[in-house]
Design a protein around this motif. Structure first.
Motif, short mmCIF file in Angstrom:
data_model
loop_
_atom_site.label_atom_id
_atom_site.label_comp_id
_atom_site.label_asym_id
_atom_site.label_seq_id
_atom_site.Cartn_x
_atom_site.Cartn_y
_atom_site.Cartn_z
N VAL A 52 0.85 -1.22 0.03
CA VAL A 52 0.12 0.00 0.04
C VAL A 52 0.81 1.36 -0.06
N LEU A 53 1.87 1.34 0.84
CA LEU A 53 2.86 2.52 1.05
C LEU A 53 4.07 2.44 -0.03
N ARG A 54 4.13 1.35 -0.41
CA ARG A 54 5.04 1.18 -1.62
C ARG A 54 6.61 1.51 -0.79
N ALA A 55 7.00 0.81 0.46
CA ALA A 55 8.21 0.98 0.76
C ALA A 55 9.14 0.28 -0.02
N ARG A 56 10.51 1.03 0.22
CA ARG A 56 11.70 0.26 -0.47
C ARG A 56 12.55 0.01 0.43
N LEU A 57 13.67 -0.82 0.08
CA LEU A 57 14.79 -1.29 0.97
C LEU A 57 15.36 0.16 1.56
N GLY A 58 15.68 -0.06 2.66
CA GLY A 58 16.35 1.23 3.64
C GLY A 58 15.26 2.16 4.23
N ASP A 59 14.10 1.85 3.82
CA ASP A 59 13.00 2.74 4.48
C ASP A 59 12.80 2.40 5.99
N SER A 60 12.49 3.32 6.82
CA SER A 60 12.28 3.01 8.15
C SER A 60 10.78 3.45 8.53
N ALA A 61 10.38 2.64 9.57
CA ALA A 61 9.08 2.72 10.17
C ALA A 61 9.11 2.47 11.61
N GLU A 62 8.01 2.71 12.42
CA GLU A 62 7.92 2.73 13.68
C GLU A 62 7.01 1.42 13.84
N LEU A 63 7.42 0.44 14.82
CA LEU A 63 6.30 -0.75 14.92
C LEU A 63 5.96 -0.37 16.39
N PHE A 64 4.62 -0.47 16.72
CA PHE A 64 4.07 -0.27 18.02
C PHE A 64 3.17 -1.53 18.39
N ASP A 65 3.05 -1.92 19.81
CA ASP A 65 2.30 -2.95 20.23
C ASP A 65 0.92 -2.63 20.82
N GLY A 66 0.63 -1.39 21.17
CA GLY A 66 -0.71 -0.97 21.72
C GLY A 66 -0.58 -1.03 23.11
N ALA A 67 0.69 -1.22 23.80
CA ALA A 67 0.69 -1.50 25.06
C ALA A 67 1.94 -0.59 25.54
N GLY A 68 2.13 0.62 24.68
CA GLY A 68 3.17 1.44 25.17
C GLY A 68 4.56 1.26 24.58
N GLN A 69 4.70 -0.04 23.94
CA GLN A 69 6.14 -0.42 23.43
C GLN A 69 6.25 0.32 21.95
N ALA A 70 7.51 0.72 21.41
CA ALA A 70 7.48 1.00 20.21
C ALA A 70 9.07 0.65 19.93
N ALA A 71 9.26 0.50 18.68
CA ALA A 71 10.44 0.44 18.12
C ALA A 71 10.74 0.72 16.48
N ARG A 72 11.79 1.38 16.05
CA ARG A 72 11.93 1.97 14.95
C ARG A 72 12.62 0.74 14.27
N VAL A 73 12.24 0.23 12.95
CA VAL A 73 12.74 -0.85 12.10
C VAL A 73 13.32 -0.15 10.77
N GLU A 74 14.12 -0.87 10.19
CA GLU A 74 14.72 -0.51 8.60
C GLU A 74 14.25 -1.66 8.02
N LEU A 75 13.66 -1.47 6.79
CA LEU A 75 13.38 -2.42 5.76
C LEU A 75 14.65 -2.91 5.06
N ILE A 76 14.92 -4.37 5.39
CA ILE A 76 16.37 -4.89 4.77
C ILE A 76 16.13 -5.99 3.78
N ASP A 77 14.93 -6.42 3.51
CA ASP A 77 14.76 -7.38 2.50
C ASP A 77 13.34 -7.45 2.26
N ILE A 78 12.92 -7.76 0.99
CA ILE A 78 11.37 -8.28 0.73
C ILE A 78 11.50 -9.41 -0.11
N HIS A 79 10.99 -10.50 0.33
CA HIS A 79 11.20 -11.80 -0.22
C HIS A 79 9.83 -12.47 0.12
N LYS A 80 9.71 -13.56 -1.05
CA LYS A 80 8.63 -14.40 -1.25
C LYS A 80 8.56 -15.68 -0.10
#
Length: 80
Positions: A52-80
């Motif tokens: 949907v957002l068409r992220a590319r390798l190297g893009d960053s995002a923040e994951l959150f769990d709904g319980a107050g925890q969050a982490a920044r992640v980097e997209l390093i591979d897209i595979h089947k």
């Protein structure tokens, strides 16, 4: 298809204020991963970020769990 990401940093305060000029993609996912660990995103988070957002390798995002925890992640591979 799956997206492999690397967890880069942790933040425990997800209520912090981002500057208006700065946009960070945020995705819901559980966060039981160690720093610098590589892991596959859950299918729904993968679909939204890569398809949907068409992220590319190297893009960053923040994951959150709904319980107050969050982490920044980097997209390093897209595979089947």
């Amino acid at each position: 298809m799956r997206a492999c990401v690397r967890r880069r940093e942790t933040s425990v305060n997800v209520a912090r204020q981002w500057p208006e000029r700065f946009h960070m993609t945020r995705l819901y996912a559980t966060l039981s991963y160690a720093l610098d660990a590589e892991f596959d995103l859950p299918e729904d988070a993968h679909h939204h970020w890569v398809r949907v957002l068409r992220a590319r390798l190297g893009d960053s995002a923040e994951l959150f769990d709904g319980a107050g925890q969050a982490a920044r992640v980097e997209l390093i591979d897209i595979h089947k």
